[in-house]
Design an enzyme around this catalytic site. Structure first.
Site, PDB file in Angstrom:
ATOM      1  CB  VAL A 135      74.820  44.814   4.758  1.00  0.00           C
ATOM      2  CG1 VAL A 135      76.254  44.392   5.057  1.00  0.00           C
ATOM      3  CG2 VAL A 135      74.679  45.183   3.280  1.00  0.00           C
TER       4      VAL A 135
ATOM      5  CB  SER B 100      65.119  39.425  -0.134  1.00  0.00           C
ATOM      6  OG  SER B 100      64.808  40.789   0.105  1.00  0.00           O
TER       7      SER B 100
ATOM      8  CD  GLU C 223      67.352  43.358  -0.037  1.00  0.00           C
ATOM      9  OE1 GLU C 223      66.925  42.960  -1.131  1.00  0.00           O
ATOM     10  OE2 GLU C 223      68.352  42.856   0.509  1.00  0.00           O
TER      11      GLU C 223
ATOM     12  CE  LYS D 134      71.243  44.023   0.133  1.00  0.00           C
ATOM     13  NZ  LYS D 134      71.803  42.958   0.974  1.00  0.00           N
TER      14      LYS D 134
ATOM     15  CG  MET E  65      68.714  37.607   6.540  1.00  0.00           C
ATOM     16  SD  MET E  65      67.666  36.143   6.646  1.00  0.00           S
ATOM     17  CE  MET E  65      68.392  35.093   5.391  1.00  0.00           C
TER      18      MET E  65
ATOM     19  CG  HIS F  19      66.979  35.436  -1.242  1.00  0.00           C
ATOM     20  ND1 HIS F  19      65.663  35.253  -1.599  1.00  0.00           N
ATOM     21  CD2 HIS F  19      66.961  36.039  -0.019  1.00  0.00           C
ATOM     22  CE1 HIS F  19      64.889  35.728  -0.646  1.00  0.00           C
ATOM     23  NE2 HIS F  19      65.658  36.208   0.317  1.00  0.00           N
TER      24      HIS F  19
ATOM     25  CG  ASP G 170      77.969  43.647  12.248  1.00  0.00           C
ATOM     26  OD1 ASP G 170      77.019  43.177  11.599  1.00  0.00           O
ATOM     27  OD2 ASP G 170      77.944  44.792  12.763  1.00  0.00           O
TER      28      ASP G 170
END
Length: 365
Positions: free
Chosen positions: A90, A119, A92, A97, A14, A140, A33
């Site tokens: 990052v 999401s 889910e 998060k 993503m 999203h 990252d």
């Protein structure tokens, strides 16, 4: 505020897709990252994407080179400090998060917007880990983010109008189609897409058909370009299982099916098996289950005013390529038929029939 430079946290599928989509529209991107190999992979994906765009005549070689040059990569979070907009992408997982936002808040500019690409998780819950939550919202993106035009713009309870306006402007400026929605688990689109895919696995659990058969029935019933198991093999059953599990607070209907759980936890693709071919007697129960499992969550989110019927249908068409959109389809079937499809699931899982059922027949009028 106008957004001209963004920082993205997470260079996975993503994050790299969002970076490509944004840089292609003139936005300067810093992609962060903790893993160097992931950053190198993201750079390779950008090079491949822009190379193909040149080959297909969508960009000139100079435009592609400039777009790729707008993506910088880093393993140092402070390098994102001058971003106008920071987008977390990052894995889910709520705790991951939350820790990300706690690390991000001190280095972000005081006037920078901060967004989550979650999401399914509630934006307002994540906002508790962000300094100045009025500048925080959900953005999203749908996979593949470099191609899929839909972005759900999710307003949390603390999100300011100025933040929403800036986010909408950013989405439109980067060629995306924003769907503004109220905060709740799953938002507007995954609220019904996850139960639809989950019900497909329940059909396997209940011995109603093979994945290949269920995929074909789904294509016929909802006009989807590809069935639920084929799609999940692309996005990975593990990822979809995690999304479904994040909807569990909404009630028993949203709990993951055994077949999905097994495939997801084993990190395996679904074996589609064979399709015995069309047979009305075999196919009808599958179609009714898939339709009911799509309609029930849509009616519930209409009760909650997460989004309106036209926007829900737009999301189904644009993001998921549903040829027959849920609200329009319910209107065409009528209230009595929709209740017949929804009631067995509501009774099976102890859910109340949504009040919006009474509006079926005129949802889109």
């Amino acid at each position: 505020m106008a957004v001209s430079k963004i920082g993205i946290i997470g260079a996975g599928t993503m994050g790299s897709g969002i970076a490509i989509a944004s840089s292609a529209r003139g936005i300067a991107v810093t992609l962060y990252d903790v893993t160097e190999s992931q950053l190198a992979k993201a750079q390779g994906e950008a090079a491949t994407f822009f190379g193909r765009a040149v080959d297909k005549g969508r960009m000139s070689a100079e435009e592609a080179e400039a777009a790729q040059g707008r993506i910088a990569v880093t393993g140092a979070l402070p390098d994102l400090a001058e971003s106008d907009l920071l987008i977390e992408a990052v894995f889910e997982d709520f705790d991951l998060k939350a820790r990300t936002f706690e690390s991000l808040s001190p280095i972000a500019r005081s006037d920078a917007l901060i967004a989550t690409n979650t999401s399914c998780l509630k934006v307002s819950d994540l906002a508790q880990h962000v300094a100045a939550p009025e500048r925080f919202l959900g953005l999203h993106y749908f996979s593949p983010a470099q191609i899929n035009p839909l972005v759900e713009v999710v307003r949390g309870t603390a999100t300011s109008e100025a933040t929403v306006a800036a986010a909408l402007e950013f989405c439109q400026g980067t060629g995306k189609k924003p769907l503004l929605c109220k905060d709740n688990f799953g938002f507007a689109v995954n609220r019904f897409f996850c139960p639809y895919t989950n019900e497909a696995s329940r059909c396997v659990d209940d011995g109603l058909g093979t994945p290949a058969q269920i995929d074909r029935v789904a294509q016929e019933a909802l006009g989807v370009a590809a069935g639920p198991f084929f799609v999940q093999n692309i996005i990975k059953p593990r990822i979809n299982l995690h999304a479904v599990r994040n909807l569990k607070p909404l009630g028993a209907f949203y709990a993951p099916a055994d077949y999905l759980t097994r495939a997801g936890e084993a990190e395996e693709a679904f074996d589609l098996g064979s399709d015995p071919g069309p047979d009305a007697q075999r196919d009808r129960p599958i179609a009714e289950r898939l339709l009911g499992a799509t309609f029930l969550p849509v009616l519930e989110e209409l009760d909650e005013e997460v989004a309106g019927p036209a926007d829900i249908d737009m999301g189904a068409e644009v993001a998921l390529r549903f040829g027959r959109q849920p609200c329009e389809l319910m209107d065409s079937l009528g209230r009595v038929e929709v209740e017949r499809l929804v009631r067995p699931l509501a009774e099976r899982y102890g859910a109340a029939l949504p009040k919006s059922l009474e509006r079926v027949g005129s949802l889109r009028s």
